[in-house]
Design a protein around this motif. Structure first.
Motif, PDB file in Angstrom:
ATOM      1  N   MET A   1       0.847  -1.181   0.000  1.00  0.00           N
ATOM      2  CA  MET A   1       0.000   0.000   0.000  1.00  0.00           C
ATOM      3  C   MET A   1       0.888   1.237   0.000  1.00  0.00           C
ATOM      4  SD  MET A   1      -3.145  -0.882   2.553  1.00  0.00           S
ATOM      5  CE  MET A   1      -4.434  -0.066   1.667  1.00  0.00           C
ATOM      6  N   GLN A   2       0.368   2.272  -0.669  1.00  0.00           N
ATOM      7  CA  GLN A   2       1.098   3.537  -0.709  1.00  0.00           C
ATOM      8  C   GLN A   2       0.136   4.683  -0.425  1.00  0.00           C
ATOM      9  OE1 GLN A   2       3.677   4.343  -3.965  1.00  0.00           O
ATOM     10  NE2 GLN A   2       4.375   2.233  -4.106  1.00  0.00           N
ATOM     11  N   THR A   3       0.688   5.771   0.069  1.00  0.00           N
ATOM     12  CA  THR A   3      -0.100   6.961   0.381  1.00  0.00           C
ATOM     13  C   THR A   3      -0.480   7.688  -0.901  1.00  0.00           C
ATOM     14  OG1 THR A   3       1.042   7.220   2.488  1.00  0.00           O
ATOM     15  CG2 THR A   3      -0.079   9.166   1.617  1.00  0.00           C
ATOM     16  N   VAL A   4      -1.772   8.018  -1.010  1.00  0.00           N
ATOM     17  CA  VAL A   4      -2.243   8.798  -2.152  1.00  0.00           C
ATOM     18  C   VAL A   4      -2.790  10.152  -1.719  1.00  0.00           C
ATOM     19  CG1 VAL A   4      -2.729   6.877  -3.701  1.00  0.00           C
ATOM     20  CG2 VAL A   4      -4.491   7.642  -2.107  1.00  0.00           C
ATOM     21  N   TYR A   5      -2.973  10.339  -0.407  1.00  0.00           N
ATOM     22  CA  TYR A   5      -3.523  11.607   0.080  1.00  0.00           C
ATOM     23  C   TYR A   5      -3.052  11.860   1.500  1.00  0.00           C
ATOM     24  CZ  TYR A   5      -6.963  15.236   1.155  1.00  0.00           C
ATOM     25  OH  TYR A   5      -7.561  16.418   1.509  1.00  0.00           O
ATOM     26  N   ASN A   6      -2.478  13.027   1.750  1.00  0.00           N
ATOM     27  CA  ASN A   6      -2.117  13.477   3.096  1.00  0.00           C
ATOM     28  C   ASN A   6      -3.206  14.435   3.550  1.00  0.00           C
ATOM     29  OD1 ASN A   6       0.462  12.192   3.478  1.00  0.00           O
ATOM     30  ND2 ASN A   6       1.212  13.552   1.883  1.00  0.00           N
ATOM     31  N   ALA A   7      -3.966  14.022   4.544  1.00  0.00           N
ATOM     32  CA  ALA A   7      -5.120  14.792   4.988  1.00  0.00           C
ATOM     33  C   ALA A   7      -4.754  15.776   6.095  1.00  0.00           C
ATOM     34  CB  ALA A   7      -6.210  13.849   5.481  1.00  0.00           C
ATOM     35  N   ILE A  25     -12.278   1.019  -4.854  1.00  0.00           N
ATOM     36  CA  ILE A  25     -10.864   0.958  -4.465  1.00  0.00           C
ATOM     37  C   ILE A  25     -10.788   0.822  -2.943  1.00  0.00           C
ATOM     38  CG2 ILE A  25      -8.677   2.210  -4.408  1.00  0.00           C
ATOM     39  CD1 ILE A  25      -9.583   3.637  -6.971  1.00  0.00           C
ATOM     40  N   PRO A  26     -10.188  -0.260  -2.450  1.00  0.00           N
ATOM     41  CA  PRO A  26     -10.043  -0.378  -1.000  1.00  0.00           C
ATOM     42  C   PRO A  26      -9.067   0.675  -0.487  1.00  0.00           C
ATOM     43  CG  PRO A  26      -8.931  -2.186  -2.113  1.00  0.00           C
ATOM     44  CD  PRO A  26      -9.636  -1.391  -3.167  1.00  0.00           C
ATOM     45  N   ILE A  56      -3.195   3.013  -7.514  1.00  0.00           N
ATOM     46  CA  ILE A  56      -2.701   4.379  -7.322  1.00  0.00           C
ATOM     47  C   ILE A  56      -3.134   5.344  -8.430  1.00  0.00           C
ATOM     48  CG2 ILE A  56      -0.608   5.798  -7.220  1.00  0.00           C
ATOM     49  CD1 ILE A  56       0.630   3.536  -5.553  1.00  0.00           C
ATOM     50  N   PRO A  57      -2.959   5.032  -9.712  1.00  0.00           N
ATOM     51  CA  PRO A  57      -3.352   6.009 -10.750  1.00  0.00           C
ATOM     52  C   PRO A  57      -4.842   6.365 -10.699  1.00  0.00           C
ATOM     53  CG  PRO A  57      -1.980   4.291 -11.709  1.00  0.00           C
ATOM     54  CD  PRO A  57      -2.307   3.863 -10.307  1.00  0.00           C
ATOM     55  N   ARG A  60      -5.625   8.528  -7.536  1.00  0.00           N
ATOM     56  CA  ARG A  60      -5.208   9.928  -7.687  1.00  0.00           C
ATOM     57  C   ARG A  60      -6.175  10.696  -8.579  1.00  0.00           C
ATOM     58  NH1 ARG A  60       1.229   8.789  -7.930  1.00  0.00           N
ATOM     59  NH2 ARG A  60       1.523   8.755  -5.678  1.00  0.00           N
ATOM     60  N   ARG A  61      -6.688  10.037  -9.624  1.00  0.00           N
ATOM     61  CA  ARG A  61      -7.664  10.687 -10.504  1.00  0.00           C
ATOM     62  C   ARG A  61      -8.942  11.008  -9.727  1.00  0.00           C
ATOM     63  NH1 ARG A  61     -12.129   9.828 -12.824  1.00  0.00           N
ATOM     64  NH2 ARG A  61     -12.278   7.657 -12.199  1.00  0.00           N
ATOM     65  N   ILE A  62      -9.418  10.056  -8.953  1.00  0.00           N
ATOM     66  CA  ILE A  62     -10.652  10.245  -8.173  1.00  0.00           C
ATOM     67  C   ILE A  62     -10.465  11.350  -7.143  1.00  0.00           C
ATOM     68  CG2 ILE A  62     -12.140   9.151  -6.451  1.00  0.00           C
ATOM     69  CD1 ILE A  62     -11.637   6.511  -8.058  1.00  0.00           C
ATOM     70  N   LEU A  63      -9.353  11.337  -6.433  1.00  0.00           N
ATOM     71  CA  LEU A  63      -9.107  12.356  -5.415  1.00  0.00           C
ATOM     72  C   LEU A  63      -8.924  13.736  -6.032  1.00  0.00           C
ATOM     73  CD1 LEU A  63      -6.837  10.372  -2.960  1.00  0.00           C
ATOM     74  CD2 LEU A  63      -9.266  10.935  -2.717  1.00  0.00           C
TER      75      LEU A  63
END
Length: 91
Positions: A1-7, A25-26, A56-57, A60-63
Protein backbone atom coordinates in the motif's frame (compact mmCIF):
# COMPACT_ATOMS: atom_id res chain seq x y z
CA UNK A 1 0.00 0.00 0.00
CA UNK A 2 1.10 3.54 -0.71
CA UNK A 3 -0.10 6.96 0.38
CA UNK A 4 -2.24 8.80 -2.15
CA UNK A 5 -3.52 11.61 0.08
CA UNK A 6 -2.12 13.48 3.10
CA UNK A 7 -5.12 14.79 4.99
CA UNK A 8 -5.29 17.88 7.18
CA UNK A 9 -8.00 16.30 9.34
CA UNK A 10 -9.71 13.01 9.99
CA UNK A 11 -12.79 14.42 8.25
CA UNK A 12 -10.87 15.03 5.01
CA UNK A 13 -9.35 11.56 5.25
CA UNK A 14 -12.77 9.97 5.70
CA UNK A 15 -14.18 11.88 2.71
CA UNK A 16 -11.27 10.64 0.58
CA UNK A 17 -11.65 7.08 1.83
CA UNK A 18 -15.40 7.07 1.17
CA UNK A 19 -14.91 8.41 -2.38
CA UNK A 20 -12.31 5.74 -3.13
CA UNK A 21 -14.36 2.91 -1.69
CA UNK A 22 -17.46 4.10 -3.59
CA UNK A 23 -15.39 3.61 -6.75
CA UNK A 24 -14.36 0.12 -5.71
CA UNK A 25 -10.86 0.96 -4.46
CA UNK A 26 -10.04 -0.38 -1.00
CA UNK A 27 -8.60 2.39 1.16
CA UNK A 28 -7.03 2.62 4.61
CA UNK A 29 -6.60 5.65 6.87
CA UNK A 30 -3.20 5.54 8.54
CA UNK A 31 -2.44 7.71 11.55
CA UNK A 32 -6.00 8.29 12.74
CA UNK A 33 -5.20 6.89 16.18
CA UNK A 34 -2.42 9.46 16.64
CA UNK A 35 -4.86 12.37 16.80
CA UNK A 36 -5.91 11.67 20.39
CA UNK A 37 -2.28 11.59 21.51
CA UNK A 38 -1.68 15.16 20.35
CA UNK A 39 -4.03 16.67 22.96
CA UNK A 40 -4.81 20.32 22.30
CA UNK A 41 -2.09 20.77 19.70
CA UNK A 42 -3.06 20.67 16.03
CA UNK A 43 -1.85 17.48 14.40
CA UNK A 44 -0.66 17.87 10.82
CA UNK A 45 0.97 15.38 8.52
CA UNK A 46 -0.02 12.32 10.52
CA UNK A 47 -3.18 11.27 8.69
CA UNK A 48 -2.71 9.53 5.35
CA UNK A 49 -5.06 7.70 3.01
CA UNK A 50 -3.44 4.62 1.52
CA UNK A 51 -4.46 2.30 -1.33
CA UNK A 52 -3.00 -0.84 -2.94
CA UNK A 53 -0.16 -0.15 -5.38
CA UNK A 54 -2.17 -1.25 -8.40
CA UNK A 55 -4.92 1.30 -7.67
CA UNK A 56 -2.70 4.38 -7.32
CA UNK A 57 -3.35 6.01 -10.75
CA UNK A 58 -7.14 5.61 -10.48
CA UNK A 59 -7.13 6.74 -6.83
CA UNK A 60 -5.21 9.93 -7.69
CA UNK A 61 -7.66 10.69 -10.50
CA UNK A 62 -10.65 10.25 -8.17
CA UNK A 63 -9.11 12.36 -5.42
CA UNK A 64 -8.32 15.08 -7.96
CA UNK A 65 -12.05 15.28 -8.66
CA UNK A 66 -13.03 15.18 -4.98
CA UNK A 67 -10.49 17.84 -3.90
CA UNK A 68 -10.05 20.14 -6.96
CA UNK A 69 -9.27 23.34 -5.05
CA UNK A 70 -5.98 24.21 -3.34
CA UNK A 71 -5.90 23.68 0.43
CA UNK A 72 -7.64 26.31 2.56
CA UNK A 73 -4.30 27.42 4.05
CA UNK A 74 -3.07 28.42 0.59
CA UNK A 75 -6.24 30.44 0.04
CA UNK A 76 -5.79 32.21 3.39
CA UNK A 77 -2.20 33.12 2.55
CA UNK A 78 -3.31 34.49 -0.84
CA UNK A 79 -6.02 36.65 0.75
CA UNK A 80 -3.64 37.84 3.49
CA UNK A 81 -1.07 38.86 0.88
CA UNK A 82 -3.67 41.14 -0.74
CA UNK A 83 -3.47 43.35 2.34
CA UNK A 84 -0.53 45.53 3.32
CA UNK A 85 1.52 45.15 6.50
CA UNK A 86 -0.96 47.38 8.39
CA UNK A 87 -3.85 45.01 7.64
CA UNK A 88 -5.54 47.42 5.27
CA UNK A 89 -5.97 46.74 1.60
CA UNK A 90 -3.88 49.20 -0.46
CA UNK A 91 -5.88 51.54 -2.67
Amino acid sequence: MQTVYNADSIVDAQIAKDALEASGIPAFIAGAALIGGMGQLPARGFIRVMVPDIAIPEARRILGEVFPDPPAAAQVRRVASDFGPTGFKPA
